[in-house]
Design an enzyme around this catalytic site. Structure first.
Site, mmCIF file in Angstrom:
data_model
loop_
_atom_site.group_PDB
_atom_site.id
_atom_site.type_symbol
_atom_site.label_atom_id
_atom_site.label_comp_id
_atom_site.label_asym_id
_atom_site.label_seq_id
_atom_site.Cartn_x
_atom_site.Cartn_y
_atom_site.Cartn_z
ATOM 1 N NE ARG A 1 -2.536 -0.039 3.619
ATOM 2 C CZ ARG A 1 -3.298 0.355 4.610
ATOM 3 N NH1 ARG A 1 -4.606 0.442 4.431
ATOM 4 N NH2 ARG A 1 -2.810 0.676 5.771
ATOM 5 C CB THR B 1 -2.390 7.085 -2.753
ATOM 6 O OG1 THR B 1 -1.683 5.836 -2.907
ATOM 7 C CG2 THR B 1 -1.539 8.203 -3.355
ATOM 8 C CG ASP C 1 2.634 -3.092 9.253
ATOM 9 O OD1 ASP C 1 2.756 -2.068 8.561
ATOM 10 O OD2 ASP C 1 2.824 -4.242 8.791
ATOM 11 C CG ASP D 1 6.294 -3.358 10.034
ATOM 12 O OD1 ASP D 1 6.967 -3.781 9.076
ATOM 13 O OD2 ASP D 1 5.956 -2.162 10.168
HETATM 14 C C1 PRP Z 1 -1.073 -4.732 4.373
HETATM 15 C C2 PRP Z 1 -1.876 -6.014 4.438
HETATM 16 C C3 PRP Z 1 -2.698 -5.942 3.188
HETATM 17 C C4 PRP Z 1 -2.947 -4.474 3.037
HETATM 18 C C5 PRP Z 1 -4.350 -4.203 3.461
HETATM 19 O O1 PRP Z 1 -0.001 -4.859 3.519
HETATM 20 O O2 PRP Z 1 -1.108 -7.155 4.527
HETATM 21 O O3 PRP Z 1 -2.046 -6.481 2.050
HETATM 22 O O4 PRP Z 1 -2.023 -3.801 3.888
HETATM 23 O O5 PRP Z 1 -4.683 -2.895 3.248
HETATM 24 P P1 PRP Z 1 -5.782 -2.449 2.199
HETATM 25 O O6 PRP Z 1 -6.984 -3.293 2.444
HETATM 26 O O7 PRP Z 1 -6.014 -1.000 2.558
HETATM 27 O O8 PRP Z 1 -5.230 -2.603 0.810
HETATM 28 P P2 PRP Z 1 1.129 -3.725 3.388
HETATM 29 O O9 PRP Z 1 0.809 -2.782 2.278
HETATM 30 O O10 PRP Z 1 1.379 -3.102 4.730
HETATM 31 O O11 PRP Z 1 2.379 -4.532 2.874
HETATM 32 P P3 PRP Z 1 3.263 -5.622 3.651
HETATM 33 O O12 PRP Z 1 2.395 -6.815 3.845
HETATM 34 O O13 PRP Z 1 4.358 -5.873 2.677
HETATM 35 O O14 PRP Z 1 3.752 -5.030 4.941
HETATM 36 N N1 URA Z 2 -2.309 -3.348 7.076
HETATM 37 C C1 URA Z 2 -1.918 -3.776 8.305
HETATM 38 O O1 URA Z 2 -0.924 -4.501 8.422
HETATM 39 N N2 URA Z 2 -2.620 -3.372 9.378
HETATM 40 C C2 URA Z 2 -3.699 -2.588 9.269
HETATM 41 O O2 URA Z 2 -4.311 -2.265 10.308
HETATM 42 C C3 URA Z 2 -4.099 -2.151 7.996
HETATM 43 C C4 URA Z 2 -3.386 -2.554 6.911
#
Ligand code: PRP
Ligand code: URA
Length: 208
Positions: free
Chosen positions: A103, A107, A199, A202
């Protein structure tokens, strides 16, 4: 809303509480993600088709049932990775196809960075694995990718969903069942689920 399945299983509720706890360290967090994913995948696959299969037990011939659908597990990187192992244990014949999305912090729109799907679909049903359904952008983008690939049956298996993301995924793809451990209250101004678990990437990988 139809096609939305929050789990009612006490084991899921119990494990989710420990998953949310800020004091749960990454090793335990990964274990809980794996276990919750397996429990949710069990629920999400209750309607998979089977076909008769003739076998012989040590005592008699009989006709049992065997899975008739080719399953694809589709973890959204990174956080969906932790949901693969537990799910795969239940259906070791499944193929695993990774989709890389993150994400954009400003945005909140998904940015695709990894996709090695071959031209022709190799599976008939896909389980999208991603612990967090926040705005729904990542889930919708993944469903679009899989539909373009030609997959007929797609299910979303997540751990926590925000009402905003559930509504968006359901609006854009009403035929995609949404399986979750819990539906939370809302998103905050940075697109995080409240109360959520923070997160998910993380916390699994010890980053951030
Ligand atoms: C997180 C999560 C989803 C997304 C959800 O990923 O694992 O893929 O956010 O958010 P959304 O419904 O608003 O799209 P992130 O972008 O943090 O990436 P990561 O898993 O690599 O940390
Ligand atoms: N992605 C995450 O990992 N946590 C949230 O709460 C939203 C998006």
């Amino acid at each position: 809303m139809e096609n939305i399945f929050p789990s009612r299983h006490p084991l899921v509720a119990h494990k989710l509480t420990y998953l949310r706890d800020r004091d749960t360290e990454p090793k335990k967090f990964r274990e809980l993600v794996r276990e919750i994913a397996a429990l949710l995948a069990y629920e999400a696959t209750a309607d998979l088709a089977t076909a008769p299969r003739h076998i012989e037990t040590p005592l008699a011939p009989m006709t049992g049932e065997a899975l008739a659908e080719k399953i694809g597990l589709v973890p959204i990187l990174r956080a969906g990775l932790g949901m693969v192992e537990g799910t795969w244990e239940l259906m070791p014949q499944a193929e695993v196809w990774h989709i890389g999305l993150y994400r954009d912090e400003k945005t909140l729109k998904p940015v695709e960075y990894y996709n090695k799907l071959p031209v022709e679909p190799t599976v008939s049903v896909c389980l999208i694995l991603d612990p967090m359904l926040a705005t729904g952008g990542s889930a919708c983008a993944t469903v679009n990718v899989l539909e373009r690939w030609g997959v007929k049956k797609i299910k979303f298996v997540g751990i926590i969903g925000a009402p905003e993301g559930i509504a968006r995924l359901h609006r854009e793809h009403p035929h995609v069942p949404i399986h979750l451990a819990a539906i939370d209250d809302r998103l905050n101004e940075r697109g995080y689920i409240i109360p959520g678990l923070g997160d998910a990437g993380d916390r699994q990988f010890g980053t951030g």
